[in-house]
Design a protein around this motif. Structure first.
Motif, PDB file in Angstrom:
ATOM      1  N   LEU A 184      23.712  12.675  62.068  1.00 25.82           N
ATOM      2  CA  LEU A 184      24.403  12.987  60.818  1.00 25.82           C
ATOM      3  C   LEU A 184      24.902  11.742  60.094  1.00 25.82           C
ATOM      4  N   ALA A 185      24.931  10.601  60.791  1.00 30.67           N
ATOM      5  CA  ALA A 185      25.380   9.362  60.142  1.00 30.67           C
ATOM      6  C   ALA A 185      24.454   9.009  58.982  1.00 30.67           C
ATOM      7  N   LEU A 186      25.013   8.364  57.993  1.00 32.00           N
ATOM      8  CA  LEU A 186      24.222   7.950  56.838  1.00 32.00           C
ATOM      9  C   LEU A 186      23.134   6.978  57.263  1.00 32.00           C
ATOM     10  N   ARG A 187      21.959   7.139  56.705  1.00 35.87           N
ATOM     11  CA  ARG A 187      20.913   6.154  56.898  1.00 35.87           C
ATOM     12  C   ARG A 187      21.197   4.961  55.980  1.00 35.87           C
ATOM     13  N   PRO A 188      20.550   3.819  56.243  1.00 39.40           N
ATOM     14  CA  PRO A 188      20.822   2.640  55.409  1.00 39.40           C
ATOM     15  C   PRO A 188      20.660   2.893  53.919  1.00 39.40           C
ATOM     16  N   ASP A 189      19.603   3.623  53.525  1.00 37.04           N
ATOM     17  CA  ASP A 189      19.400   3.864  52.101  1.00 37.04           C
ATOM     18  C   ASP A 189      20.489   4.777  51.532  1.00 37.04           C
ATOM     19  N   ASP A 203      29.574  -6.846  46.994  1.00 37.32           N
ATOM     20  CA  ASP A 203      28.527  -7.828  47.281  1.00 37.32           C
ATOM     21  C   ASP A 203      27.846  -7.522  48.610  1.00 37.32           C
ATOM     22  N   THR A 204      26.753  -8.244  48.883  1.00 39.18           N
ATOM     23  CA  THR A 204      25.929  -7.969  50.065  1.00 39.18           C
ATOM     24  C   THR A 204      26.712  -8.162  51.353  1.00 39.18           C
ATOM     25  N   ALA A 205      27.476  -9.254  51.447  1.00 41.04           N
ATOM     26  CA  ALA A 205      28.229  -9.529  52.671  1.00 41.04           C
ATOM     27  C   ALA A 205      29.244  -8.422  52.956  1.00 41.04           C
ATOM     28  N   SER A 206      29.924  -7.947  51.912  1.00 38.85           N
ATOM     29  CA  SER A 206      30.909  -6.879  52.092  1.00 38.85           C
ATOM     30  C   SER A 206      30.238  -5.577  52.491  1.00 38.85           C
ATOM     31  N   ARG A 207      29.064  -5.331  51.935  1.00 44.12           N
ATOM     32  CA  ARG A 207      28.323  -4.120  52.308  1.00 44.12           C
ATOM     33  C   ARG A 207      27.935  -4.163  53.782  1.00 44.12           C
ATOM     34  N   GLU A 208      27.463  -5.317  54.224  1.00 44.02           N
ATOM     35  CA  GLU A 208      27.064  -5.435  55.625  1.00 44.02           C
ATOM     36  C   GLU A 208      28.264  -5.263  56.553  1.00 44.02           C
ATOM     37  N   THR A 209      29.398  -5.850  56.179  1.00 40.89           N
ATOM     38  CA  THR A 209      30.605  -5.686  56.987  1.00 40.89           C
ATOM     39  C   THR A 209      31.000  -4.219  57.059  1.00 40.89           C
ATOM     40  N   LEU A 210      30.953  -3.544  55.926  1.00 41.20           N
ATOM     41  CA  LEU A 210      31.315  -2.130  55.880  1.00 41.20           C
ATOM     42  C   LEU A 210      30.355  -1.300  56.719  1.00 41.20           C
ATOM     43  N   TRP A 211      29.066  -1.637  56.662  1.00 41.42           N
ATOM     44  CA  TRP A 211      28.087  -0.891  57.450  1.00 41.42           C
ATOM     45  C   TRP A 211      28.363  -1.042  58.946  1.00 41.42           C
ATOM     46  N   HIS A 212      28.587  -2.264  59.398  1.00 45.03           N
ATOM     47  CA  HIS A 212      28.777  -2.502  60.830  1.00 45.03           C
ATOM     48  C   HIS A 212      30.118  -1.971  61.327  1.00 45.03           C
ATOM     49  N   LEU A 529       1.027  -8.706  67.904  1.00 46.01           N
ATOM     50  CA  LEU A 529       2.110  -9.051  68.826  1.00 46.01           C
ATOM     51  C   LEU A 529       3.462  -8.999  68.119  1.00 46.01           C
ATOM     52  N   LEU A 530       3.497  -9.478  66.883  1.00 42.46           N
ATOM     53  CA  LEU A 530       4.739  -9.421  66.099  1.00 42.46           C
ATOM     54  C   LEU A 530       5.221  -7.984  65.932  1.00 42.46           C
ATOM     55  N   CYS A 531       4.310  -7.111  65.565  1.00 42.33           N
ATOM     56  CA  CYS A 531       4.668  -5.699  65.336  1.00 42.33           C
ATOM     57  C   CYS A 531       5.168  -5.047  66.616  1.00 42.33           C
ATOM     58  N   THR A 532       4.567  -5.404  67.744  1.00 36.48           N
ATOM     59  CA  THR A 532       5.002  -4.854  69.026  1.00 36.48           C
ATOM     60  C   THR A 532       6.449  -5.235  69.317  1.00 36.48           C
ATOM     61  N   GLU A 533       6.765  -6.514  69.133  1.00 40.21           N
ATOM     62  CA  GLU A 533       8.132  -6.965  69.415  1.00 40.21           C
ATOM     63  C   GLU A 533       9.128  -6.423  68.394  1.00 40.21           C
ATOM     64  N   LEU A 534       8.718  -6.323  67.143  1.00 35.98           N
ATOM     65  CA  LEU A 534       9.614  -5.765  66.124  1.00 35.98           C
ATOM     66  C   LEU A 534       9.922  -4.305  66.416  1.00 35.98           C
ATOM     67  N   ALA A 535       8.917  -3.578  66.902  1.00 34.26           N
ATOM     68  CA  ALA A 535       9.137  -2.170  67.236  1.00 34.26           C
ATOM     69  C   ALA A 535      10.125  -2.029  68.391  1.00 34.26           C
ATOM     70  N   ARG A 536      10.068  -2.955  69.337  1.00 35.66           N
ATOM     71  CA  ARG A 536      10.977  -2.889  70.488  1.00 35.66           C
ATOM     72  C   ARG A 536      12.411  -3.233  70.110  1.00 35.66           C
ATOM     73  N   LEU A 537      12.564  -4.106  69.126  1.00 33.11           N
ATOM     74  CA  LEU A 537      13.908  -4.521  68.718  1.00 33.11           C
ATOM     75  C   LEU A 537      14.382  -3.845  67.438  1.00 33.11           C
ATOM     76  N   GLY A 538      13.470  -3.117  66.782  1.00 37.61           N
ATOM     77  CA  GLY A 538      13.754  -2.622  65.434  1.00 37.61           C
ATOM     78  C   GLY A 538      14.777  -1.505  65.392  1.00 37.61           C
ATOM     79  N   GLY A 539      14.916  -0.925  64.187  1.00 35.58           N
ATOM     80  CA  GLY A 539      15.905   0.112  63.962  1.00 35.58           C
ATOM     81  C   GLY A 539      17.199  -0.486  63.457  1.00 35.58           C
ATOM     82  N   ARG A 540      17.948   0.323  62.722  1.00 35.97           N
ATOM     83  CA  ARG A 540      19.236  -0.146  62.202  1.00 35.97           C
ATOM     84  C   ARG A 540      20.224  -0.201  63.345  1.00 35.97           C
TER      85      ARG A 540
END
Length: 726
Positions: A184-189, A203-212, A529-540
């Motif tokens: 139920l949490a908001l998605r990034p978009d 601003d972007t920095a404040s948005r990121e702080t608020l998100w985290h 190989l890049l896509c494999t590692e990004l998939a393992r670490l990815g997600g918000r």
């Protein structure tokens, strides 16, 4: 002000189950989501979390259905189970219920707009904000309601605690759809849309702080920037907890993580484990920690709002007890943090010795370690060889080379050791780190010498030092175009990291392998190989992940190499989100990437600005000049060269017909560059042009110097931008 949630509305519409259960803490938009979804008629009871009885709730439902308020609960069940709803008889009770247009007794239609086709024959009962505790007979009545045979009956419930119903049976018979706080949490978009509606100037920095801080918690996004979050939590959270639950909750606000076992010992006289489990059941904003079963953390925004409820001596006692217990439970890094917060640096330094050597590689642990180092007296950090090793490694990874060298000198105080084998191992670990130091300073000969010497005496216990030496030697091999040796070294490192079960080490090795594949002219394999590692670490993620940022910067380089500048810029910006406030040298790659993108887009002003920002970030991180001056100077040269090329293109052509930018490259160098761009190895180029491998390497070195490039890929990219290569 509401942000539509079409993906959740579609999910509710698609997954038509007997019970649709939305169970999450206050403020996750449960009620608003159901209103968005139920655009047709529904019987809606707003319970406001207040205690209910069987007679009271069944009377409320009967009243909402247009029946007598004293209708017996069993009679009401029989009416709701009417099979006439299946046959569609126009004068049946079920049909009459579906055609109701007004409902008293604190209930209403989910929407004033009826479905245009009016063909939906589902009878939906909504119980909004179900109370946390209900009597046994009322729970039994709900079990009977959910077991009715009427296929056109659906029950939708919002609550803050899972009801004591036969949910396992519903799940096994595919009659349950449950959405929790994570879903139920908001998605990034959606988060971005809401912030743009509430405060578009953020601003972007404040948005990121608020998100985290909020993790997509809708109410937190709205209330945290104001002073209303504390009153909201007082009303919606604290008033629903007992005094002992509140006491534990105020303590948890000061802990980075907690478990039932930890709470049992922290509040042993109050059955802390039981209280903690009750808080979990009550949806008190305790979120599970990824890959750590049984451990939870309080949502940062909630923790911040509650921290003022516990202070002084009681808080200090809690911290001291917590650091001891966390250490026993294997949560050493959190034990260090609690010891420092309790003003016990000696205890913190003792715990730091027990950290795994690979701990620094994961998440934001490097920044955390460097913060501890600033808070602990230097003599405490020089009290053992292991602490010195940890500090030196952290300083090297942070690019603080002079400090790392001074730290390594401290190992001499422990030499020689009585045991000859331990003495050799200590020296070998020193040589491995010193070789790394020399490599970062650009002294490849010294780096190679020390790393190879270290490998002769390092044991299986020193696997991380072995891996570090192999990676340093592999990078040197790539710089000297000995790609076969680099491949062998990285393959060995990869196997070592996998056998140790260290995913972070594996990712770092694979980053070097991707660069090697790009040098070998195999972009498809590099991308795979890049896509494999990004998939393992990815997600918000709830927190920034520097390792993910590092991968994203490399992905941006790959995209740029393929000519996809727009996509490369987007990926680079996503990488900066992950390395926010990070003080490691690899952040430079992100700035160099954005600078190169701006330069290719014929925006030299922005390109130089990115380099200025890069230098400022390096200064802020106290990073040694050897880690950034060379790459920045090379990028400046590329920008200037590209500007000259553009000016030359605007000027009249010279009589010779040869473009200005090729004056510095000999015909042989152009031939070598074209073959390298086709993906040929040094050996293959030499064979094609009938020259030795050393001659090819010499030409490649000259090409890099003339084009202001550090690596072959950069030379090829620069040559394409200048028009030397098609």
């Amino acid at each position: 002000m509401y942000v539509p949630r079409p993906h959740l509305s579609d999910l509710l519409k698609r997954e038509q189950r007997r019970l649709q259960l939305l169970c999450a803490p206050a403020g996750y938009g449960k009620t608003a989501l159901l209103r968005e979804y139920l655009r047709g008629e529904a019987i809606w009871l707003s319970l406001a979390g207040l205690p209910q009885t069987l007679d009271g709730l069944s009377g409320m439902l009967a009243c909402a259905l247009g029946l007598a308020a004293d209708t017996e609960p069993d009679v009401l069940l029989a009416m709701l189970d009417s099979r006439n709803l299946e046959t569609g008889q126009s004068h049946s009770l079920a049909s009459q219920l579906l055609q109701l247009t007004a409902f008293p007794c604190r209930s209403w239609l989910a929407s004033d707009e009826a479905r245009p086709d009016n063909q939906d024959l589902m009878l939906r009962l909504v119980f909004d904000d179900l109370p946390a505790q209900m009597p046994t007979d009322l729970n039994h009545w709900f079990d009977q309601l959910l077991a009715l045979q009427n296929p056109n009956l659906q029950v939708l419930v919002t609550c803050r605690r899972r009801p004591d119903w036969n949910l396992p049976h519903l799940l096994l018979t595919n009659q349950l759809l449950e959405l929790d706080a994570r879903q139920l949490a908001l998605r990034p978009d959606e988060f971005e849309s809401l912030v743009s509606l509430l405060a578009p100037e953020t601003d972007t920095a404040s948005r990121e702080t608020l998100w985290h801080q909020t993790g997509g918690w809708c109410a937190g996004v709205r209330l945290l920037p104001s002073s209303l979050l504390s009153p909201y939590l007082e009303r919606e959270l604290l008033t629903r907890q007992s005094e002992e639950q509140q006491e534990v909750l105020f303590g948890l606000a000061h802990l980075s993580k907690a478990s039932a076992d930890l709470c049992e010992q922290l509040w042993e006289g109050q059955q802390g484990g039981r209280v903690f489990r009750c808080l979990l059941d009550n949806q008190a904003f305790l979120l599970p920690i990824d890959n750590q079963p049984g451990w939870y953390r309080l949502l940062p925004a909630v923790a911040q709002a509650l921290q003022g409820r516990l202070s002084g001596a009681p808080l200090n006692r809690l911290r001291l007890r917590a650091c001891q217990l966390l250490n026993v439970l294997g949560q050493v890094d959190d034990a260090v943090e609690q010891a420092l917060s309790a003003d016990q640096p000696e205890v913190a330094a003792t715990y730091m010795e027990r950290l795994w050597l690979s701990w620094i590689l994961s998440e934001r642990h490097l920044d955390r370690f460097m913060d501890w180092r600033e808070r602990i007296e230097p003599q405490l950090l020089q009290s053992s060889p292991r602490l010195i090793y940890l500090c030196a490694k952290a300083l090297l990874f942070s690019g603080r080379l002079d400090e790392a060298q001074a730290c390594l000198q401290g190992l001499g105080h422990f030499l020689p050791l009585p045991d000859p084998q331990r003495n050799r191992r200590l020296l070998a670990n020193w040589q491995g780190l010193f070789g790394t130091l020399q490599a970062l300073r650009g002294n490849t000969q010294q780096a190679r010498l020390h790393c190879r010497a270290a490998l002769q005496d390092l044991s299986a216990q020193d696997w991380l030092s072995v891996l570090l030496c192999h990676c340093i030697l592999a990078r040197i091999a790539m710089q000297t175009a000995d790609l076969a040796e680099a491949q062998a070294l990285l393959q060995h490192s990869l196997e070592l990291a996998r056998r140790q079960g260290c995913h972070e080490s594996e990712v770092l090795v694979n980053i070097d392998r991707v660069r090697l594949m790009m040098l070998q002219g195999d972009p498809d394999q590099a991308h795979s190989l890049l896509c494999t590692e990004l998939a393992r670490l990815g997600g918000r993620r709830a927190k920034p992940c520097p390792l993910l940022g590092r991968l994203l910067f490399l992905h941006g380089e790959w995209l740029l190499q393929q000519g996809q500048t727009g996509e490369a810029e987007q990926v680079a910006q996503a990488g900066f989100v992950q390395v926010r406030d990070c003080c490691a040298p690899f952040v430079l790659h992100g700035y160099l990437l954005l600078s190169e993108i701006a330069s290719r887009n014929q925006d030299p002003k922005k390109a130089h600005l990115m380099l200025y920002e890069a230098e400022r970030r390096m200064h802020w991180g106290k990073i040694d000049r050897a880690c950034y001056q060379g790459p920045i100077a090379a990028q400046k040269a590329r920008i200037v060269q590209r500007e000259k090329t553009l000016e030359s293109a605007k000027a009249p052509a010279r009589s010779s017909g040869v473009p200005d930018y090729q004056d510095d490259l000999t015909p042989r160098e152009v031939s070598v560059l074209k073959l390298l761009a086709e993906g040929m190895s040094v050996r293959e180029v030499g064979s094609r042009l009938c020259i030795s491998e050393n001659t090819v390497k010499s030409h490649a070195k000259n090409i890099n110097v003339k084009l202001g490039a550090c690596r072959r890929t950069q030379a090829i990219s620069c040559a394409k931008a200048m028009g030397i290569l098609a």
